[in-house]
Each structure stands twice: as structure tokens, then as C-alpha cells.
Write a protein that holds these residues in place. Structure first.
Motif, mmCIF file in Angstrom:
data_model
loop_
_atom_site.group_PDB
_atom_site.id
_atom_site.type_symbol
_atom_site.label_atom_id
_atom_site.label_comp_id
_atom_site.label_asym_id
_atom_site.label_seq_id
_atom_site.Cartn_x
_atom_site.Cartn_y
_atom_site.Cartn_z
ATOM 1 N N ASN A 185 0.821 -1.201 0.000
ATOM 2 C CA ASN A 185 0.000 0.000 0.000
ATOM 3 C C ASN A 185 0.864 1.263 0.000
ATOM 4 O O ASN A 185 0.560 2.242 -0.683
ATOM 5 C CB ASN A 185 -0.900 -0.005 1.238
ATOM 6 N N ILE B 206 -12.501 -1.036 -1.678
ATOM 7 C CA ILE B 206 -12.036 -2.239 -0.988
ATOM 8 C C ILE B 206 -12.598 -2.349 0.420
ATOM 9 O O ILE B 206 -12.762 -3.442 0.931
ATOM 10 C CB ILE B 206 -10.488 -2.369 -0.957
ATOM 11 N N ILE B 207 -12.941 -1.225 1.031
ATOM 12 C CA ILE B 207 -13.490 -1.310 2.386
ATOM 13 C C ILE B 207 -14.832 -2.025 2.393
ATOM 14 O O ILE B 207 -15.149 -2.768 3.299
ATOM 15 C CB ILE B 207 -13.597 0.104 2.986
ATOM 16 N N LYS B 208 -15.583 -1.836 1.315
ATOM 17 C CA LYS B 208 -16.882 -2.503 1.238
ATOM 18 C C LYS B 208 -16.758 -3.983 0.917
ATOM 19 O O LYS B 208 -17.682 -4.746 1.129
ATOM 20 C CB LYS B 208 -17.732 -1.837 0.147
ATOM 21 N N LYS B 209 -15.638 -4.362 0.345
ATOM 22 C CA LYS B 209 -15.550 -5.732 -0.172
ATOM 23 C C LYS B 209 -14.697 -6.686 0.641
ATOM 24 O O LYS B 209 -14.948 -7.877 0.620
ATOM 25 C CB LYS B 209 -14.996 -5.693 -1.596
ATOM 26 N N VAL B 210 -13.646 -6.184 1.272
ATOM 27 C CA VAL B 210 -12.737 -7.090 1.964
ATOM 28 C C VAL B 210 -12.465 -6.618 3.387
ATOM 29 O O VAL B 210 -12.475 -5.427 3.659
ATOM 30 C CB VAL B 210 -11.344 -7.156 1.282
ATOM 31 N N TYR B 211 -12.189 -7.595 4.249
ATOM 32 C CA TYR B 211 -11.738 -7.241 5.585
ATOM 33 C C TYR B 211 -10.218 -7.091 5.581
ATOM 34 O O TYR B 211 -9.506 -7.893 4.998
ATOM 35 C CB TYR B 211 -12.118 -8.309 6.605
ATOM 36 N N ARG C 28 -8.235 -1.700 9.097
ATOM 37 C CA ARG C 28 -8.442 -0.404 8.417
ATOM 38 C C ARG C 28 -7.349 0.601 8.713
ATOM 39 O O ARG C 28 -7.098 1.499 7.923
ATOM 40 C CB ARG C 28 -9.784 0.206 8.804
ATOM 41 N N ALA D 10 -17.913 0.574 6.412
ATOM 42 C CA ALA D 10 -18.433 -0.103 5.217
ATOM 43 C C ALA D 10 -19.861 0.323 4.903
ATOM 44 O O ALA D 10 -20.287 0.304 3.757
ATOM 45 C CB ALA D 10 -18.359 -1.610 5.397
#
Lengths: 255, 256
Positions: free
Chosen positions: B15, B91-96, B99, B253
Motif C-alpha cells: 500500500n 475495498i473497504i466494502k468488499k474485503v476485511y 483499516r 463499510a
């Protein structure tokens, strides 16, 4: 005596991969969602909020090594449940216990950067699943072979067709080596040949003792893959049992 | 906290790489832009301010560079950091994943950029004849203080910005005001005795910039007590910010 008891209790706990206890989730529906400070100040008591209960008091225990399908019509709360199992969103009441490394394939290609090559994206995407560089190095050949992208792996992802994109994403996700896999309606990836391959891979994972939870509308696949099905209807578990029986009942009502 | 971050160290690493390289991908000068920009700014100030300020002192350009590069580090981290949760909504909505990796990687990529731009400061020190002294050994501590301070701030601002989208604009305004309340273009003593002196004294960035000046430009001992107060304050703020971030993170999310 006491230690023996607690040990037994621990063993019992650990035989479950996922335990959902009295789980309730509601979303707040705003008619005019105050997003800015001005709106918050001006409409602080005016915005109408309605609670929409998505899941009501769900209790579910999934044993290690089980392959479970969640079925139900659109909007019944299956995906929400899966999102909570993967800690993307959190329940309002109750809790979920997870034993083991979990990977969720809710949507493929999360975090793919279009300007980076396929190979770079493998590294980035796999690291989102919590793999270290050495672990990815060990898998990168498997992933590339599985995706059947060949030479194209070193070109930027934006040049891929949508099928190729999905194939790469699926290959990364499936090779992560988690103990628990959560899959949301992604069996329909690529052409027939690739779909068969994915299905065979899931079979293989199942036979190797992984716990798999699938949300799917492809009842044919579900029937072939899963030992157990849970039918969720309007946020509640309507039926839980052998796949054939549950699907039979489900089709009677919704078919 | 540290165990999970350690497990996800590869994500943190890639990242950071993405933050440094991805931003300028496709532009002709690439990463060089993050150095060209502050240098052009310095050039403008160096031309204009000698007309405005009565006494700019010797080596005004070097004086400016030592102030502007750390300031650029600060503003870049704050403005990118405040937006970092919203920017990664996909990506926050899709993967853990933990954060906190997002703000940490913004602050760290800013830090790496700054460490590289320290070379520019050194080049100016050499060619202006100011040179180096043993006081440069304080530099790592000053940089660490600034890193922790800005990380603490963006833990809070990034999480709040998810719920109140105005935060971004308010913070950008505050930061650009703070630019004038920080001795970057002028010496800290300029306002001695006036009301503005208090604003400067209460501004942690003023302390940090003054310390950079002391050890690099004046080659004197920095004001150690003030520096340690800011460092300690930053650590407390970091702990507090992390708590706030963890508390607000559960709704990310659903809100982004």
C-alpha cells in the motif's frame, strides 16, 4: 476435574468454524441523509430515520469441514450475513465467533489497480487477504497457471477483457489457502471451461477439509457441492438441513 | 493491534508502494513531482518575500527550503490522510483488513518522500555554505515527532470525514491558515511580544519547524523541552486517535 471440563468445552467450541449467536442487524434508512455539517445542524431533528431489520435473531453453527449454502430470494439478508462473518460490517446485537483463518470472496478483484500489471496486482490483491511476500512468491506460479493468462500476466490489467480480469481475480482468491472460505455468487466466472475448473477447485478444497459457505442462486451447483443448505427468508432462518430437502421446499415456495 | 498489523505487513508494504508510485503513474516526471512542487513554491516565496519582509537574513532560500519541505510533508499527509478512507471505499466494502493500514501507509509514504527530500535540504546546506554540525543528530527525533503527530491527526480526521464530509474542507482551510501561523516564511522571533506569538507557541508545527531550523540552519541546540512536550503530546494524541478510529471504523463499510 475443572481443567478437564474446560478442556472439553474448548474442544467443543473449536469443532465449530463459525458460530452465529442471536444475531440481529438493521440498517438505518434515511429519507434525507445529512451528510454535511450544514445539513446536520439545520436538520438535526428533522431527518426521518427508519430502521429496517435485515436479520432477526439468527443462530447458526457451522462445523469445521462443512460446506454450507445460504439460499433465499434477493434481499433476504444472505449477503449481509456473509459480510458480517467476514468482519466488513458489524451486527447490532449478538455476535459471531470465527475459528480459523478466513477469506471472503464477496466481490472479485477488490483493490485491483488498472495501471499495474497482472503480476503486480496478484501481489497487491493477495496481500489484502493477509499473505506475506514469501507466501505469495510460493503461490504466484499456481495463480498464473490457474488463471491461464500466460504471457499477458505482465501487461497492465486495464488491457484485459472482463473475463480475463475475473479469471485473474478468482485465481488469486482461490489460492489464498484459508481454512474458511466465504463465497458470494461468484461461481459464474468466465466461460464454461473456466467455470468447470473453478467448480473442480472448490470440490478439491472441500475434500481437503476446508469450511466453505456459499451464497448462490445456481441451485444446480449448490446441490452438487454442498452437504447442507440454510434457507433464509425475510431475515430469518426458515429451514436448515440437507441440501436436497431444503432446495425442494425452497422451490415449492419460490420456484 | 501490533500482531494483526504484523500479519498484514505485506499489505502495508504494497500500500505504501502504491501511495508513492501510483499517485504519479502516467505523468511525465512521475515521483519527481513531489519534489518539484515544493521547490517551485520556494522559488516563488524567495522572489516575493524579500520585498515584503524587512529583514530576511542571510541565505533566505536555504532558510525557506528548511521550512517548506517539512511543511509539505505535513500538508500532504493531512490532506491525503483525511480522504484516505473515502478514497478506498471500494475495498473497504468488499474485503476485511485492518483499516488502520490506510492512514498508517499514507503517513509512512509521506515520511519516505520527506526522507528523500532531505537530500534536497542537504544540497542547499552545502551550496549555500551553511554546512552541517553535530546538531544534525537531533534530526531523527524531530522527524519522528512530526510523523507521530501527523499520524495521530489523520487517525481522527480520516474517520470523522466518513461521517461528516465537510471535515475535509474545514481541515484544508485550517491547514492553509496554519501555514501563516507557523514560522516558515519568517523567523519565530518576528512576532515576539504580540498576540500572534501565543498562536505560534500553541502550534505544535511551529515548534517542530523551529527545531528543524535550529539544528539545520542555525546549528544550535533545539529547544529540547518544547520538542519533548510535543513528542509526548503526539503519543497521547496517537493513542486517543487510535481509539476514536477503532470506535468509528465499525461503521465505515456502511457509511462510505
Amino acid at each position: 476435574m475443572k481443567t478437564a471440563k474446560s478442556k472439553k468445552k474448548k474442544q467443543k467450541q473449536e469443532s465449530y468454524a463459525i458460530e452465529v449467536k442471536n444475531l440481529t442487524k438493521y440498517f438505518k434508512l434515511y429519507y434525507d441523509k445529512p451528510n454535511t455539517l450544514k445539513e446536520r445542524l439545520v436538520f438535526w431533528n428533522k431527518s426521518k430515520v427508519e430502521k429496517k431489520v435485515v436479520l432477526k435473531n439468527i443462530n447458526l453453527k457451522i462445523k469445521k469441514g462443512e460446506t454450507v449454502a445460504l439460499i433465499g430470494v434477493n434481499g433476504s439478508g444472505k449477503s449481509t450475513l456473509l459480510k458480517m462473518m467476514s468482519k466488513i460490517i458489524y451486527p447490532n446485537e449478538g455476535k459471531i465467533e470465527i475459528n480459523g483463518k478466513l477469506t471472503s470472496l464477496l466481490e472479485l478483484g477488490a483493490g485491483f489497480h488498472p495501471d499495474f500489471t497482472g503480476r503486480e496486482n496478484i501481489y497487491f490483491n493477495a496481500s489484502i487477504f493477509g499473505l506475506t511476500a514469501a507466501e505469495i512468491d510460493a503461490r504466484v506460479l499456481d495463480i498464473i497457471n490457474f488463471s491461464e493468462l500466460g504471457e499477458l500476466i505482465d501487461t497492465p490489467v486495464r488491457t484485459y477483457s472482463s473475463g480475463m480480469y475475473m479469471r485473474l481475480a478468482f485465481s488469486v482468491a482461490i489460492n489464498v489457502d484459508a481454512e474458511i472460505l466465504l463465497i458470494d455468487e461468484i461461481l459464474a466466472v468466465g466461460d464454461q471451461h473456466f467455470q468447470d475448473k473453478c467448480f473442480a477447485k472448490l470440490r478439491e478444497l472441500k475434500d481437503s477439509g476446508k469450511t466453505i459457505v456459499i451464497v448462490s442462486h445456481s441451485l444446480g451447483y449448490v446441490q452438487k457441492l454442498c452437504d447442507r443448505a440454510v434457507w433464509i427468508y425475510n431475515g430469518e432462518v426458515k429451514m436448515d438441513g440437507k441440501t436436497e430437502k431444503v432446495i425442494e421446499e425452497y422451490l415449492k415456495v419460490c420456484g | 493491534m501490533f500482531k494483526e498489523l504484523y500479519n498484514y505487513r505485506q499489505l502495508l508494504k504494497s500500500n505504501i508502494k502504491k501511495d508513492i508510485r501510483g499517485k504519479y503513474k502516467g505523468s511525465f516526471l512521475g515521483v519527481l513531482w513531489s519534489f518539484v512542487n515544493p521547490l517551485l513554491m520556494t522559488l516563488v516565496y524567495a522572489i516575493v518575500f524579500p520585498y515584503i519582509l524587512k529583514d530576511t537574513g542571510d541565505n533566505y532560500v536555504t532558510f525557506l527550503v528548511i521550512g517548506i519541505l517539512p511543511w509539505t510533508f505535513f500538508t500532504t499527509v493531512i490532506s491525503q490522510g483525511t480522504y484516505c478512507i473515502l478514497a478506498n471505499a471500494g475495498i473497504i466494502k468488499k474485503v476485511y483488513f485492518p483499516r488502520e493500514i490506510l492512514p498508517i501507509s499514507i503517513a509512512t509514504s509521506g515520511l519516505i518522500n520527506f526522507l528523500i527530500s532531505c537530500l534536497i535540504i542537504f544540497i542547499f546546506l552545502i551550496f549555500s555554505g551553511v554546512g552541517f554540525s553535530i546538531q544534525i543528530l537531533w534530526l531523527p527525533l524531530i522527524i519522528l515527532t512530526q510523523y507521530l503527530f501527523s499520524l495521530a491527526l489523520i487517525f481522527i480526521t480520516s474517520a470523522v470525514n466518513v461521517y461528516i464530509r465537510d471535515a475535509e474542507y474545514i481541515i484544508n482551510f485550517i491547514v492553509s491558515m496554519l501555514f501563516y501561523a507557523t514560522p516558515i516564511l519568517y523567523k519565530a522571533e518576528t512576532f515576539a511580544g504580540s498576540a500572534i506569538e501565543w498562536i505560534i507557541k500553541l502550534n505544535p508545527m511551529a515548534t517542530i519547524i523551529t527545531c528543524y531550523r535550529d539544528v539545520l540552519f542555525y546549528q544550535s541546540l533545539p529547544h529540547i523541552k518544547s520538542l519533548l512536550v510535543v513528542l509526548l503530546g503526539s503519543i497521547i494524541l496517537l493513542w486517543l486517535g487510535y481509539k476514536i478510529f477503532k470506535k468509528l471504523e465499525k461503521g465505515f463499510a456502511e457509511e462510505v
